[in-house]
Design a protein around this motif. Structure first.
Motif, PDB file in Angstrom:
ATOM      1  N   GLU A  50       0.817  -1.208   0.000  1.00  0.00           N
ATOM      2  CA  GLU A  50       0.000   0.000   0.000  1.00  0.00           C
ATOM      3  C   GLU A  50       0.856   1.265   0.000  1.00  0.00           C
ATOM      4  O   GLU A  50       0.332   2.363  -0.237  1.00  0.00           O
ATOM      5  N   GLY A  51       2.144   1.123   0.287  1.00  0.00           N
ATOM      6  CA  GLY A  51       3.029   2.290   0.284  1.00  0.00           C
ATOM      7  C   GLY A  51       3.053   3.041   1.595  1.00  0.00           C
ATOM      8  O   GLY A  51       3.598   4.142   1.648  1.00  0.00           O
ATOM      9  N   ASP A  52       2.481   2.447   2.669  1.00  0.00           N
ATOM     10  CA  ASP A  52       2.524   3.109   3.985  1.00  0.00           C
ATOM     11  C   ASP A  52       3.807   2.690   4.685  1.00  0.00           C
ATOM     12  O   ASP A  52       3.807   1.864   5.601  1.00  0.00           O
ATOM     13  N   HIS A  53       4.919   3.284   4.243  1.00  0.00           N
ATOM     14  CA  HIS A  53       6.228   2.811   4.704  1.00  0.00           C
ATOM     15  C   HIS A  53       6.548   3.211   6.134  1.00  0.00           C
ATOM     16  O   HIS A  53       7.356   2.555   6.799  1.00  0.00           O
ATOM     17  N   GLU A  54       5.933   4.264   6.635  1.00  0.00           N
ATOM     18  CA  GLU A  54       6.180   4.648   8.016  1.00  0.00           C
ATOM     19  C   GLU A  54       5.666   3.575   8.968  1.00  0.00           C
ATOM     20  O   GLU A  54       6.370   3.119   9.864  1.00  0.00           O
ATOM     21  N   ARG A  55       4.447   3.171   8.773  1.00  0.00           N
ATOM     22  CA  ARG A  55       3.886   2.107   9.627  1.00  0.00           C
ATOM     23  C   ARG A  55       4.556   0.779   9.347  1.00  0.00           C
ATOM     24  O   ARG A  55       4.782  -0.026  10.262  1.00  0.00           O
ATOM     25  N   ALA A  56       4.903   0.535   8.094  1.00  0.00           N
ATOM     26  CA  ALA A  56       5.577  -0.716   7.741  1.00  0.00           C
ATOM     27  C   ALA A  56       6.934  -0.821   8.432  1.00  0.00           C
ATOM     28  O   ALA A  56       7.355  -1.900   8.858  1.00  0.00           O
ATOM     29  N   ALA A  57       7.599   0.327   8.555  1.00  0.00           N
ATOM     30  CA  ALA A  57       8.917   0.317   9.203  1.00  0.00           C
ATOM     31  C   ALA A  57       8.804  -0.113  10.659  1.00  0.00           C
ATOM     32  O   ALA A  57       9.631  -0.866  11.175  1.00  0.00           O
ATOM     33  N   ASP A  58       7.754   0.364  11.356  1.00  0.00           N
ATOM     34  CA  ASP A  58       7.552  -0.036  12.756  1.00  0.00           C
ATOM     35  C   ASP A  58       7.306  -1.532  12.860  1.00  0.00           C
ATOM     36  O   ASP A  58       7.846  -2.215  13.737  1.00  0.00           O
ATOM     37  N   VAL A  59       6.478  -2.052  11.961  1.00  0.00           N
ATOM     38  CA  VAL A  59       6.189  -3.491  11.975  1.00  0.00           C
ATOM     39  C   VAL A  59       7.438  -4.290  11.641  1.00  0.00           C
ATOM     40  O   VAL A  59       7.713  -5.331  12.242  1.00  0.00           O
ATOM     41  N   LEU A  60       8.250  -3.804  10.700  1.00  0.00           N
ATOM     42  CA  LEU A  60       9.438  -4.522  10.256  1.00  0.00           C
ATOM     43  C   LEU A  60      10.462  -4.680  11.397  1.00  0.00           C
ATOM     44  O   LEU A  60      11.051  -5.755  11.570  1.00  0.00           O
ATOM     45  N   THR A  61      10.656  -3.629  12.170  1.00  0.00           N
ATOM     46  CA  THR A  61      11.630  -3.696  13.272  1.00  0.00           C
ATOM     47  C   THR A  61      11.265  -4.812  14.247  1.00  0.00           C
ATOM     48  O   THR A  61      12.109  -5.652  14.613  1.00  0.00           O
ATOM     49  N   GLN A  62      10.010  -4.836  14.660  1.00  0.00           N
ATOM     50  CA  GLN A  62       9.576  -5.879  15.596  1.00  0.00           C
ATOM     51  C   GLN A  62       9.624  -7.250  14.934  1.00  0.00           C
ATOM     52  O   GLN A  62      10.001  -8.252  15.561  1.00  0.00           O
ATOM     53  N   LEU A  63       9.259  -7.287  13.656  1.00  0.00           N
ATOM     54  CA  LEU A  63       9.247  -8.554  12.917  1.00  0.00           C
ATOM     55  C   LEU A  63      10.659  -9.126  12.822  1.00  0.00           C
ATOM     56  O   LEU A  63      10.873 -10.340  12.993  1.00  0.00           O
ATOM     57  N   GLN A  64      11.627  -8.297  12.543  1.00  0.00           N
ATOM     58  CA  GLN A  64      13.011  -8.767  12.437  1.00  0.00           C
ATOM     59  C   GLN A  64      13.527  -9.281  13.788  1.00  0.00           C
ATOM     60  O   GLN A  64      14.210 -10.308  13.854  1.00  0.00           O
ATOM     61  N   ASP A  65      13.194  -8.561  14.871  1.00  0.00           N
ATOM     62  CA  ASP A  65      13.616  -9.016  16.204  1.00  0.00           C
ATOM     63  C   ASP A  65      12.996 -10.369  16.540  1.00  0.00           C
ATOM     64  O   ASP A  65      13.691 -11.281  17.030  1.00  0.00           O
ATOM     65  N   ASP A  66      11.693 -10.486  16.278  1.00  0.00           N
ATOM     66  CA  ASP A  66      11.015 -11.741  16.602  1.00  0.00           C
ATOM     67  C   ASP A  66      11.539 -12.890  15.740  1.00  0.00           C
ATOM     68  O   ASP A  66      11.648 -14.031  16.208  1.00  0.00           O
ATOM     69  N   THR A  67      11.840 -12.583  14.483  1.00  0.00           N
ATOM     70  CA  THR A  67      12.387 -13.622  13.596  1.00  0.00           C
ATOM     71  C   THR A  67      13.747 -14.095  14.082  1.00  0.00           C
ATOM     72  O   THR A  67      14.042 -15.297  14.099  1.00  0.00           O
ATOM     73  N   THR A  68      14.590 -13.146  14.476  1.00  0.00           N
ATOM     74  CA  THR A  68      15.911 -13.513  15.012  1.00  0.00           C
ATOM     75  C   THR A  68      15.766 -14.379  16.256  1.00  0.00           C
ATOM     76  O   THR A  68      16.489 -15.375  16.432  1.00  0.00           O
ATOM     77  N   ASN A  69      14.826 -14.017  17.128  1.00  0.00           N
ATOM     78  CA  ASN A  69      14.597 -14.810  18.338  1.00  0.00           C
ATOM     79  C   ASN A  69      14.165 -16.226  17.999  1.00  0.00           C
ATOM     80  O   ASN A  69      14.634 -17.200  18.626  1.00  0.00           O
ATOM     81  N   LEU A  70      13.277 -16.353  17.001  1.00  0.00           N
ATOM     82  CA  LEU A  70      12.824 -17.685  16.602  1.00  0.00           C
ATOM     83  C   LEU A  70      13.976 -18.492  16.015  1.00  0.00           C
ATOM     84  O   LEU A  70      14.121 -19.692  16.294  1.00  0.00           O
ATOM     85  N   GLU A  71      14.795 -17.853  15.194  1.00  0.00           N
ATOM     86  CA  GLU A  71      15.950 -18.552  14.626  1.00  0.00           C
ATOM     87  C   GLU A  71      16.902 -19.027  15.734  1.00  0.00           C
ATOM     88  O   GLU A  71      17.438 -20.147  15.680  1.00  0.00           O
ATOM     89  N   ASP A  72      17.085 -18.180  16.746  1.00  0.00           N
ATOM     90  CA  ASP A  72      17.953 -18.568  17.866  1.00  0.00           C
ATOM     91  C   ASP A  72      17.378 -19.766  18.614  1.00  0.00           C
ATOM     92  O   ASP A  72      18.123 -20.680  19.011  1.00  0.00           O
ATOM     93  N   LEU A  73      16.051 -19.744  18.792  1.00  0.00           N
ATOM     94  CA  LEU A  73      15.408 -20.871  19.472  1.00  0.00           C
ATOM     95  C   LEU A  73      15.589 -22.161  18.679  1.00  0.00           C
ATOM     96  O   LEU A  73      15.923 -23.220  19.247  1.00  0.00           O
ATOM     97  N   ILE A  74      15.359 -22.077  17.383  1.00  0.00           N
ATOM     98  CA  ILE A  74      15.464 -23.273  16.528  1.00  0.00           C
ATOM     99  C   ILE A  74      16.894 -23.799  16.522  1.00  0.00           C
ATOM    100  O   ILE A  74      17.131 -25.018  16.440  1.00  0.00           O
ATOM    101  N   ALA A  75      17.871 -22.899  16.630  1.00  0.00           N
ATOM    102  CA  ALA A  75      19.271 -23.344  16.654  1.00  0.00           C
ATOM    103  C   ALA A  75      19.676 -23.895  18.014  1.00  0.00           C
ATOM    104  O   ALA A  75      20.482 -24.837  18.106  1.00  0.00           O
ATOM    105  N   ALA A  76      19.121 -23.332  19.097  1.00  0.00           N
ATOM    106  CA  ALA A  76      19.587 -23.688  20.440  1.00  0.00           C
ATOM    107  C   ALA A  76      18.916 -24.941  20.985  1.00  0.00           C
ATOM    108  O   ALA A  76      19.546 -25.700  21.752  1.00  0.00           O
ATOM    109  N   ILE A  77      17.676 -25.173  20.648  1.00  0.00           N
ATOM    110  CA  ILE A  77      16.913 -26.239  21.297  1.00  0.00           C
ATOM    111  C   ILE A  77      17.384 -27.651  20.943  1.00  0.00           C
ATOM    112  O   ILE A  77      17.535 -28.505  21.835  1.00  0.00           O
ATOM    113  N   PRO A  78      17.630 -27.994  19.656  1.00  0.00           N
ATOM    114  CA  PRO A  78      17.971 -29.390  19.331  1.00  0.00           C
ATOM    115  C   PRO A  78      19.144 -29.978  20.132  1.00  0.00           C
ATOM    116  O   PRO A  78      19.013 -31.090  20.661  1.00  0.00           O
ATOM    117  N   PRO A  79      20.308 -29.280  20.254  1.00  0.00           N
ATOM    118  CA  PRO A  79      21.379 -29.908  21.031  1.00  0.00           C
ATOM    119  C   PRO A  79      21.018 -30.100  22.502  1.00  0.00           C
ATOM    120  O   PRO A  79      21.422 -31.087  23.127  1.00  0.00           O
TER     121      PRO A  79
END
Length: 578
Positions: A189-218
């Motif tokens: 839609e081109g609403d980049h200001e609001r998209a930027a806020d969502v992206l920051t949280q999304l990237q943090d949460d994604t990194t956390n999930l990746e860390d969980l997926i890497a840490a849990i199996p061992p």
């Protein structure tokens, strides 16, 4: 008058030249400002606005774009025209001579050009930023979409590796995908200001999930494979060692194994709550618990052979020390009948014997425990090491005690020989004095002689005691020897003084009739000799007057005396006068 006119002319020329120079400077400034305005016009803001306008912006991004459009319109329709008008007027006015007005116009147009240039740069930068944000967000959409696909594939393909955490991880992934859809919509839609806020949280949460997926199996593998296998091995090992009658003292090995199992179960719940950092801490504790149990078993296994090897050696060591103790106590008991033991040798030997009893008692208990298969090998080994250390110290102390009393009999024989020699020396000195046939003996000499005689007598008495204190006897021997040496010096001094005094009195007879001072000194010296027994003072009295009458006479007679005696002359009693 002529000079004034010339001055006025020169001043007019200077002013005219100054005006021309300033007008030229103004025209150069106009050229420079015209060039700067041309460079602003050359910036393709219209093209960039058109490109950004194609992004279908909405929300705050659209509001920002609209403001940029308004700024662009103000620049092209108002500011550029005003700049052109002002520059044209300034160039026209530069032909006049109103310098103050020129300066004011130049300042005004310069400020307008600079402000317009800043606005142009700002519009251009913000347009570029909008394009860059749009580009980044679209790239983020592609990257995140691929990342979520990969994460879901991982969770699907390796769900066995996550155990109870799989449900929580899939729930987290579902939440991320929902947020990702929101971000994608805002970006499209081109609403980049609001998209930027969502992206920051999304990237943090994604990194956390990746860390969980890497840490849990061992961690999950340790809890479900590694640790259970080790627990199984420990359980079997403990059972085998128990069958072989290994003991572990106050350590409850089955209880320790059970505790480790409970910690494993509890930590699986921690993983289920998606708390790998906490689970890692507990895993480390479990690993240490398991290692400690292994160490307990290994310690007992390692101790068994040394314990069995040491049994005979420690037994012989104890027996040898006991024999030494028995011999030492007998010897000390025998010596104590005849000698005073001043350094608690007997008490120390008895304490060592009691210490040996304690060592032997622990050894016998360990032997019984080993025979009854109830011994903890590591404890027995610790006892054996301590026993060998203490036995070595005991034997060293026994040897020191025996060495300290070994020479008592020899010391007694030497003391008796010395006592006999003291008695002989004392009688010899007495005979030497008696043989002088002196009219009397000085009281100071007699007092000292009797003191030494009493010391020798006391030594003889102490030596005749049923129990001799050899340490005290040794001190007495040293004192008496020193006192006898002093008595010998006093005896020699008495003999020499009396003999020399007699000789000098006889020699002085030749001067008594011719020298009144000699007669007077002779009478005084004879009184000291015969009545007061002060032989050294008598010698000094007569020697002094003879040296006055016949210088060097005393030294000659003294040298002759010692030559006849055959002994070295002691320190001069009288300072010879010239």
């Amino acid at each position: 008058m002529v000079g004034v006119l010339i001055g006025i002319v020169i001043l007019a020329i200077v002013v005219y030249v100054g005006v021309l120079v300033y007008q030229q400077r103004i025209r150069k400034q106009v050229v420079a400002l015209t060039t700067k305005k041309a460079s602003m016009v050359a910036i393709p803001l219209a093209d960039e606005l058109k490109l950004v306008g194609q992004l279908s912006l909405t929300g705050q991004s659209l509001e920002q774009f609209q403001q940029l459009q308004a700024d662009y319109q103000d620049i092209t329709e108002n500011r550029f025209k005003r700049i052109d008008q002002e520059l044209t007027q300034l160039l026209k006015d530069s032909r006049g001579v109103n310098l103050v007005q020129l300066r004011q116009r130049l300042t005004k147009i310069t400020l307008l050009v600079n402000q317009t240039d800043e606005l142009v740069q700002d519009v251009q930068a913000k347009l570029a930023s909008l394009q860059e944000v749009d580009k980044q967000h679209r790239e983020a959409v592609r990257d995140l979409e691929k990342k979520y696909q990969d994460l879901r594939k991982t969770l699907l393909a390796k769900n066995f590796a996550f155990g109870p955490s799989i449900d929580g991880l899939e729930e987290r992934l579902g939440q991320l995908e929902g947020n990702f859809d929101t971000f994608t919509r805002l970006t499209q839609e081109g609403d980049h200001e609001r998209a930027a806020d969502v992206l920051t949280q999304l990237q943090d949460d994604t990194t956390n999930l990746e860390d969980l997926i890497a840490a849990i199996p061992p961690l999950y593998k340790d809890l479900t494979v590694v640790y259970p296998d080790q627990i199984k091995e420990l359980t079997g090992g403990f059972q085998q060692l128990s069958n072989e009658h290994y003991q572990f003292g106050d350590q409850d090995v089955p209880g320790l194994i059970h505790d480790a199992e409970e910690h494993i179960k509890d930590n699986l719940n921690t993983l289920n709550d998606l708390r790998p950092e906490d689970a890692k801490v507990v895993n480390d504790r479990i690993a240490k618990q398991i290692d400690q149990i292994y160490d307990l078993m290994q310690t007992e296994m390692d101790a068994k052979d040394p314990v069995e090897t040491n049994l005979d050696r420690v037994a012989k060591f104890i027996a040898h020390a006991q024999n030494q103790s028995h011999s030492l106590l007998n010897e000390l008991d025998r010596l104590s009948q005849n000698y005073t033991l001043d350094h608690q040798e007997l008490e120390t030997a008895r304490e060592l014997n009691e210490q040996l009893r304690g060592i032997d008692g622990i050894y016998q208990q360990d032997v019984q425990a080993l025979t009854g298969k109830t011994a903890t090998f590591s404890q027995v080994l610790e006892h054996q090491n301590q026993q060998e250390k203490e036995l070595k110290q005991i034997e060293e102390q026994q040897a020191d005690i025996l060495k300290s009393v070994a020479g008592l009999a020899d010391e007694e024989r030497q003391a008796r020989d010395t006592l006999q020699q003291f008695d002989f020396n004392l009688h010899s000195l007495r005979r030497q004095v008696e043989n002088l046939n002196l009219p009397g003996i000085p009281q100071a000499y007699l007092d000292y002689f009797f003191v030494v005689r009493d010391e020798v007598a006391q030594l003889a008495t102490d030596m005749d005691q049923p129990q001799i204190d050899m340490e005290r006897i040794t001190k007495q021997l040293l004192i008496i020897q020193t006192d006898l040496d002093t008595l010998q010096e006093k005896t020699d001094d008495l003999i020499d003084s009396s003999q020399l005094a007699e000789q000098l009195l006889q020699y002085a007879n030749r001067y008594q009739t011719s020298h009144d001072n000699v007669a007077e000194a002779s009478q005084k010296a004879e009184n000291l000799f015969e009545k007061k027994f002060e032989y050294a003072q008598a010698l000094e009295t007569i020697a002094t007057v003879l040296n006055e009458v016949e210088p060097g006479s005393y030294k000659r007679l003294e040298d002759a005396y010692y030559d006849r005696k055959g002994t070295a002359k002691p320190k001069r009693r009288l300072e010879e006068s010239n």
